[in-house]
Write a protein that holds these residues in place. Structure first.
Motif, short mmCIF file in Angstrom:
data_model
loop_
_atom_site.label_atom_id
_atom_site.label_comp_id
_atom_site.label_asym_id
_atom_site.label_seq_id
_atom_site.Cartn_x
_atom_site.Cartn_y
_atom_site.Cartn_z
N PRO A 126 0.82 -1.23 0.00
CA PRO A 126 0.00 0.00 0.00
C PRO A 126 0.84 1.27 0.00
CG PRO A 126 -0.87 -1.58 1.59
CD PRO A 126 0.48 -2.10 1.14
N ASN A 127 2.06 1.20 0.52
CA ASN A 127 2.94 2.38 0.53
C ASN A 127 3.38 2.76 -0.88
OD1 ASN A 127 2.89 2.62 3.38
ND2 ASN A 127 4.47 1.04 3.55
N LEU A 128 3.24 1.84 -1.83
CA LEU A 128 3.59 2.11 -3.22
C LEU A 128 2.33 2.35 -4.05
CD1 LEU A 128 6.40 -0.57 -3.73
CD2 LEU A 128 6.65 1.86 -3.16
N HIS A 129 1.24 2.73 -3.40
CA HIS A 129 -0.04 3.08 -4.03
C HIS A 129 -0.75 1.88 -4.62
CE1 HIS A 129 1.18 7.23 -3.47
NE2 HIS A 129 2.30 6.99 -4.13
N PHE A 130 -0.51 0.68 -4.06
CA PHE A 130 -1.25 -0.51 -4.46
C PHE A 130 -2.42 -0.74 -3.51
CE2 PHE A 130 2.87 -1.64 -6.43
CZ PHE A 130 2.42 -1.93 -7.72
N LEU A 131 -3.48 -1.32 -4.05
CA LEU A 131 -4.58 -1.72 -3.20
C LEU A 131 -4.23 -3.03 -2.50
CD1 LEU A 131 -7.64 -1.05 -5.55
CD2 LEU A 131 -6.95 0.28 -3.55
N PRO A 132 -4.56 -3.17 -1.22
CA PRO A 132 -4.24 -4.43 -0.53
C PRO A 132 -5.06 -5.58 -1.10
CG PRO A 132 -5.62 -3.03 0.86
CD PRO A 132 -5.25 -2.21 -0.34
N GLN A 133 -4.47 -6.76 -1.13
CA GLN A 133 -5.18 -7.94 -1.63
C GLN A 133 -5.92 -8.62 -0.48
OE1 GLN A 133 -2.27 -10.44 -3.58
NE2 GLN A 133 -2.58 -9.43 -5.54
N ASN A 134 -7.20 -8.79 -0.65
CA ASN A 134 -8.02 -9.46 0.36
C ASN A 134 -8.26 -10.91 -0.08
OD1 ASN A 134 -8.30 -7.08 1.91
ND2 ASN A 134 -10.00 -6.39 0.60
N GLU A 135 -7.67 -11.83 0.68
CA GLU A 135 -7.80 -13.26 0.39
C GLU A 135 -7.48 -13.57 -1.07
OE1 GLU A 135 -11.65 -14.54 1.54
OE2 GLU A 135 -11.37 -14.07 3.66
N PRO A 136 -6.24 -13.44 -1.46
CA PRO A 136 -5.87 -13.74 -2.84
C PRO A 136 -6.11 -15.21 -3.17
CG PRO A 136 -3.91 -13.48 -1.48
CD PRO A 136 -5.08 -13.05 -0.64
N SER A 137 -6.32 -15.44 -4.43
CA SER A 137 -6.62 -16.79 -4.89
C SER A 137 -5.40 -17.71 -4.73
CB SER A 137 -7.05 -16.76 -6.36
OG SER A 137 -7.23 -18.07 -6.85
N LYS A 138 -5.68 -19.02 -4.47
CA LYS A 138 -4.62 -20.02 -4.39
C LYS A 138 -4.54 -20.86 -5.66
CE LYS A 138 -4.66 -20.48 0.65
NZ LYS A 138 -4.73 -21.43 1.79
N THR A 139 -5.45 -20.58 -6.60
CA THR A 139 -5.45 -21.36 -7.84
C THR A 139 -5.09 -20.53 -9.07
OG1 THR A 139 -7.82 -20.94 -8.15
CG2 THR A 139 -7.19 -22.93 -6.91
N ARG A 140 -4.88 -19.22 -8.90
CA ARG A 140 -4.49 -18.39 -10.03
C ARG A 140 -3.68 -17.20 -9.54
NH1 ARG A 140 -7.70 -13.91 -10.26
NH2 ARG A 140 -9.64 -13.98 -9.04
N LEU A 141 -3.01 -16.56 -10.48
CA LEU A 141 -2.21 -15.38 -10.15
C LEU A 141 -3.13 -14.20 -9.90
CD1 LEU A 141 0.50 -13.84 -9.98
CD2 LEU A 141 0.32 -13.51 -12.47
N SER A 142 -2.95 -13.52 -8.75
CA SER A 142 -3.71 -12.31 -8.41
C SER A 142 -2.81 -11.10 -8.62
CB SER A 142 -4.20 -12.37 -6.96
OG SER A 142 -5.07 -13.46 -6.76
N ARG A 143 -3.05 -10.37 -9.73
CA ARG A 143 -2.23 -9.20 -10.02
C ARG A 143 -2.59 -8.05 -9.07
NH1 ARG A 143 0.58 -9.57 -14.72
NH2 ARG A 143 -0.02 -11.24 -16.17
#
Length: 287
Positions: free
Chosen positions: A79-96
């Motif tokens: 988040p310090n680099l202006h990214f949105l935090p990932q909430n429960e990212p997937s375990k079966t695919r890449l979460s950009r």
């Protein structure tokens, strides 16, 4: 007999190989072994036909069947680099990662960095709004239109001066024109400036022609003016002269009597300044 056994073994091996599906199985020591499914990793490959698999941990993923013992890491979205935090990212695919509002990233760099969206300044309008993967596009306002705020969607037309009103200040790409009743202020200033310029030009021409001898006063007029000036000067510096005053005899005439007549009958007059009268013997004028 030996030849027949060899042929049977080859047929069996070819059957097993042909039956080993590439996506879900793998070959090991001549056997067709199972893989672990998406979102899992192989714990130990000690059992070819029934391997022991384990779920990927948080922040990890496995998109397909695998015989690997480790899962892939999800990208770190700081988040310090202006990214949105990932909430429960997937375990079966890449979460950009995704950038926060006002920033964008390009798909060419797999969204490794966030760049600030372009802000359309006053005098411009938004042609194309930005997205999480594209920048904002701006365009300058056309002549006769303006915008006063950042990221304006449209440019407004300049106001029109109604009947009896004239333009006071002209419009621009970032401000509207203003109108006033009657002659505008700048018109008055221009008129005054032109008038002063005409007067100055006339004075300059008059002085120039006078120096060249085109304008001369009549000689008589010059003498009158000069004489008058000389008399004023002489009168100013002329010393005041005390005029002599005649002594006026305010004494009352004395009637002739025996006491103020001589023997010959002449009037005896007393001189001024003498306190007493000294009688003298009158001479005989006939002798």
């Amino acid at each position: 007999m030996r030849t027949v056994f060899t042929l049977c073994a080859l047929v069996t091996l070819l059957y097993l190989v042909s039956c080993c599906e590439k996506d879900t199985h793998y070959s090991k020591d001549g056997k067709c072994c199972k893989k672990c499914g998406p979102g899992k990793r192989m714990l130990v490959d000690d059992n070819c036909e029934d391997p022991r698999c384990q779920d990927c941990q948080d922040g990890e993923y496995q998109s397909g069947y695998t015989s690997e013992t480790r899962c892939e890491r999800q990208p770190s979205c700081d988040p310090n680099l202006h990214f949105l935090p990932q909430n429960e990212p997937s375990k079966t695919r890449l979460s950009r990662c995704q950038c926060e509002p006002g920033y964008y990233c390009t798909q060419d760099d797999d969204c490794d960095t966030c760049t600030k969206q372009t802000v359309c300044k006053p005098g411009q309008r938004v042609v194309k709004k930005g997205s999480p993967v594209s920048d904002t596009a701006c365009e300058a306002c056309e002549h006769g239109t303006f915008s006063t705020n950042d990221s304006s969607d449209t440019c407004r037309k300049w106001s029109e001066c109604k009947s009896g009103y004239v333009q006071n200040t002209p419009g621009s790409s970032n401000s509207d024109q203003t109108c006033v009743a009657g002659t505008p202020t700048y018109g008055v200033l221009i008129g005054v400036g032109v008038s002063l310029l005409i007067v100055a030009s006339a004075v300059f021409v008059f002085i120039k022609k006078r120096k060249s001898g085109c304008y001369k006063l009549p000689k008589k007029t010059i003498e009158v003016l000069t004489h008058g000036e000389n008399e004023d000067v002489e009168r100013a510096y002329r010393p005041a002269i005390q005029q002599p005053q005649e002594d006026i005899d305010h004494s009352v005439p004395v009637s002739p009597t025996l006491s103020n007549l001589t023997d010959n009958g002449n009037y005896v007059a007393q001189e001024d300044g003498k306190l007493t009268i000294t009688p003298t013997t009158e001479s005989n004028s006939f002798s």
